[in-house]
Design a protein around this motif. Structure first.
Motif, mmCIF file in Angstrom:
data_model
loop_
_atom_site.group_PDB
_atom_site.id
_atom_site.type_symbol
_atom_site.label_atom_id
_atom_site.label_comp_id
_atom_site.label_asym_id
_atom_site.label_seq_id
_atom_site.Cartn_x
_atom_site.Cartn_y
_atom_site.Cartn_z
ATOM 1 N N TYR A 154 0.845 -1.194 0.000
ATOM 2 C CA TYR A 154 0.000 0.000 0.000
ATOM 3 C C TYR A 154 0.881 1.245 0.000
ATOM 4 N N THR A 155 0.504 2.225 -0.804
ATOM 5 C CA THR A 155 1.171 3.529 -0.803
ATOM 6 C C THR A 155 0.104 4.610 -0.729
ATOM 7 N N GLN A 156 0.051 5.312 0.405
ATOM 8 C CA GLN A 156 -0.969 6.331 0.621
ATOM 9 C C GLN A 156 -0.322 7.632 1.086
ATOM 10 N N ASP A 157 -0.533 8.679 0.326
ATOM 11 C CA ASP A 157 -0.038 10.000 0.705
ATOM 12 C C ASP A 157 -1.050 10.691 1.615
ATOM 13 N N PRO A 158 -0.602 11.658 2.401
ATOM 14 C CA PRO A 158 -1.494 12.296 3.370
ATOM 15 C C PRO A 158 -2.524 13.232 2.737
ATOM 16 N N ARG A 159 -3.693 13.240 3.310
ATOM 17 C CA ARG A 159 -4.749 14.139 2.856
ATOM 18 C C ARG A 159 -4.373 15.606 3.095
ATOM 19 N N SER A 160 -3.515 15.843 4.055
ATOM 20 C CA SER A 160 -3.139 17.220 4.398
ATOM 21 C C SER A 160 -2.438 17.930 3.245
ATOM 22 N N THR A 161 -1.897 17.175 2.290
ATOM 23 C CA THR A 161 -1.182 17.783 1.162
ATOM 24 C C THR A 161 -1.998 17.745 -0.131
ATOM 25 N N ILE A 162 -3.306 17.532 -0.016
ATOM 26 C CA ILE A 162 -4.136 17.322 -1.212
ATOM 27 C C ILE A 162 -4.133 18.537 -2.140
ATOM 28 N N GLU A 163 -4.005 19.742 -1.612
ATOM 29 C CA GLU A 163 -4.011 20.934 -2.465
ATOM 30 C C GLU A 163 -2.848 20.901 -3.452
ATOM 31 N N SER A 164 -1.651 20.625 -2.954
ATOM 32 C CA SER A 164 -0.492 20.548 -3.856
ATOM 33 C C SER A 164 -0.581 19.306 -4.741
ATOM 34 N N THR A 165 -1.181 18.251 -4.224
ATOM 35 C CA THR A 165 -1.358 17.029 -5.011
ATOM 36 C C THR A 165 -2.219 17.288 -6.239
ATOM 37 N N LEU A 166 -3.306 18.011 -6.060
ATOM 38 C CA LEU A 166 -4.205 18.290 -7.176
ATOM 39 C C LEU A 166 -3.537 19.192 -8.211
ATOM 40 N N LYS A 167 -2.674 20.103 -7.760
ATOM 41 C CA LYS A 167 -1.949 20.948 -8.708
ATOM 42 C C LYS A 167 -0.966 20.114 -9.525
ATOM 43 N N PHE A 168 -0.414 19.093 -8.892
ATOM 44 C CA PHE A 168 0.581 18.240 -9.542
ATOM 45 C C PHE A 168 -0.065 17.193 -10.448
ATOM 46 N N ALA A 169 -1.317 16.851 -10.195
ATOM 47 C CA ALA A 169 -1.970 15.722 -10.862
ATOM 48 C C ALA A 169 -1.884 15.757 -12.392
ATOM 49 N N PRO A 170 -2.136 16.908 -13.047
ATOM 50 C CA PRO A 170 -2.091 16.906 -14.520
ATOM 51 C C PRO A 170 -0.718 16.585 -15.096
#
Length: 339
Positions: A154-170
Motif C-alpha cells: 500500500y502507498t498512501q499520501d497524506p490528505r493534508s497535502t491534497i491541495e499541492s497534489t491536485l496541482k501536480f496531478a495533470p
C-alpha cells in the motif's frame, strides 16, 4: 577520502531534499552546483545551502570539468535527454523515476546507458535502501519464508497535502506511473521475477479532477509474475492520518510485514482522545533515511569505481512498462499481459 563533486538539477520538493542531503549530510560529497529554470528559487537555495555554482541550463552545468556526477530530479519528460547530455560529458548519473514518459523513452535511455558502461547509472527506487525493506529482502533471499506467494503493498499520501497534489496531478503521469511504480518495483525485487499480467482497477470517489484526467483518486492493481507469484497493490493520496506505506510478503513458510501501521516511531499517546500513534506527516520524512542511503550508495560507486548490480536501467524500463499497462488495463477494464 576523495570528495565526490555532484551537480543536481530540479529544486522541487524532492530535488530540494536531495540537495540538502548532498550538501549537508553525506561525508565525502560536495554539492558543487545546482540547476533549475526558476532563477529566483535557484539562487535562494544556493544561498541557503552555500552552493558555489548555479545554472539555469543543464547542458552548461554538465560542461563543468570539476563535476563527477549529476543527480536528475527534473520533470519526467526531460530525463532521457538529460541522461544523454550528462553521460556524453562523462558524468555519472543518478536519475529519479520514471526513466521517461513512455516506453520509447525508456528504451532510448537504455541505449544511452549501454554506450557508457564506464559510468555509474543509478535509479531512484529508494525503498530498496530503507533498512526495513533491505532486511526483508535479505530474509527472502536467505529462504527464511520459503517461496514467495504474494506481495501486498500500500502507498498512501497524506490528505493534508491534497491541495499541492491536485496541482501536480495533470503533470504526474497518473496514479499508476507516479505512485505504483515503487510497489511494482518491490514485487519484482522480492519475487526475483518479471511481471506477466496486470489488472488495473480504480475510480473517482471524491476529486472530480481525476475523472477529467482519465485517472483515479483511488487505484489498485492485481499482478501475476512469470513464476506465478501474485501481487496486490493499492494507492491513494488522501490518507487521513498521514503518510502510510506498508508491505507484506507472504511465503510458503512464513510472512514478513513492514510497517503494518505507518507510525513515525514507537511512541503511543494516551490522552482525552484515547490511545493513538502518530504517522509520518509526508513521504519526505518517511523515506529520509532511504534517500540518504541511496545517495551514499551513488557517491560510493563513483568513488570506488563500482556499479549497481541489482538495480539497472532495465529495471526502470520493466517497472515503467508495467505501470503503463496498469493504466491501459484501468482504462479498458481488462486484465492485460506485459508485451
Amino acid at each position: 577520502m576523495k570528495s565526490v563533486r555532484i551537480g543536481s538539477v530540479g529544486l522541487g520538493r524532492l530535488g530540494y531534499e536531495h540537495a540538502k542531503n548532498l550538501s549537508m549530510l553525506l561525508p565525502g560529497c560536495t554539492l558543487h552546483a545546482v540547476c533549475d529554470v526558476d532563477e529566483e528559487r535557484l539562487r535562494s537555495v544556493a544561498e541557503v545551502l552555500d552552493i558555489p555554482h548555479v545554472y539555469t541550463d543543464f547542458a552548461e552545468m554538465c560542461t563543468d570539468p570539476e563535476l563527477d556526477g549529476v543527480v536528475i530530479v527534473s520533470p519526467s519528460f526531460l530525463h532521457v535527454e538529460q541522461i544523454r547530455i550528462a553521460m556524453e560529458h562523462g558524468k555519472h548519473v543518478f536519475c529519479e523515476k520514471p526513466l521517461g514518459i513512455d516506453l520509447a523513452q525508456c528504451k532510448e535511455a537504455e541505449k544511452v546507458v549501454e554506450v557508457h558502461p564506464e559510468l555509474v547509472f543509478q535509479l531512484g527506487f529508494m525503498r530498496r535502501f530503507d533498512p526495513s525493506y533491505a532486511e526483508a529482502k535479505r530474509r527472502v533471499d536467505a529462504g527464511e519464508i520459503g517461496k514467495v506467494v504474494l506481495v501486498r503493498s500500500y502507498t498512501q499520501d497524506p490528505r493534508s497535502t491534497i491541495e499541492s497534489t491536485l496541482k501536480f496531478a495533470p503533470h504526474s503521469g497518473g496514479q499508476f506511473l507516479d505512485m505504483c511504480v515503487h510497489d511494482l518495483d518491490l514485487v519484482r525485487w522480492f519475487t526475483g521475477s518479471n511481471i506477466k499480467n496486470v489488472w488495473g482497477l480504480g475510480g473517482v470517489f471524491e476529486f472530480d479532477l481525476y475523472r477529467e484526467l482519465n485517472d483515479a483518486d483511488n487505484a489498485a492493481v492485481m499482478v501475476q509474475c512469470d513464476n506465478g507469484t501474485m501481487g496486490f497493490l493499492f494507492t491513494n493520496r488522501t490518507h487521513a492520518a498521514g503518510c502510510n506505506v506498508e508491505t507484506e510478503i507472504i511465503g510458503t513458510r512464513g510472512t514478513l510485514r513492514i510497517a503494518p501501521v505507518g507510525t513515525k516511531d514507537l511512541l503511543q499517546i494516551v490522552d482525552e482522545h484515547g490511545a493513538r500513534q502518530e504517522y509520518y506527516p509526508d513521504f519526505m520524512s518517511r523515506w529520509h533515511t532511504a534517500f540518504l542511503a541511496e545517495m551514499q550508495a551513488f557517491t560510493d560507486h563513483i568513488r570506488n569505481g563500482t556499479r549497481p548490480t541489482d538495480m539497472t536501467v532495465y529495471d526502470g524500463t520493466a517497472v515503467s512498462e508495467a505501470a503503463y499497462r496498469c493504466k491501459e488495463s484501468f482504462e479498458t477494464g481488462k486484465m492485460l499481459p506485459i508485451r
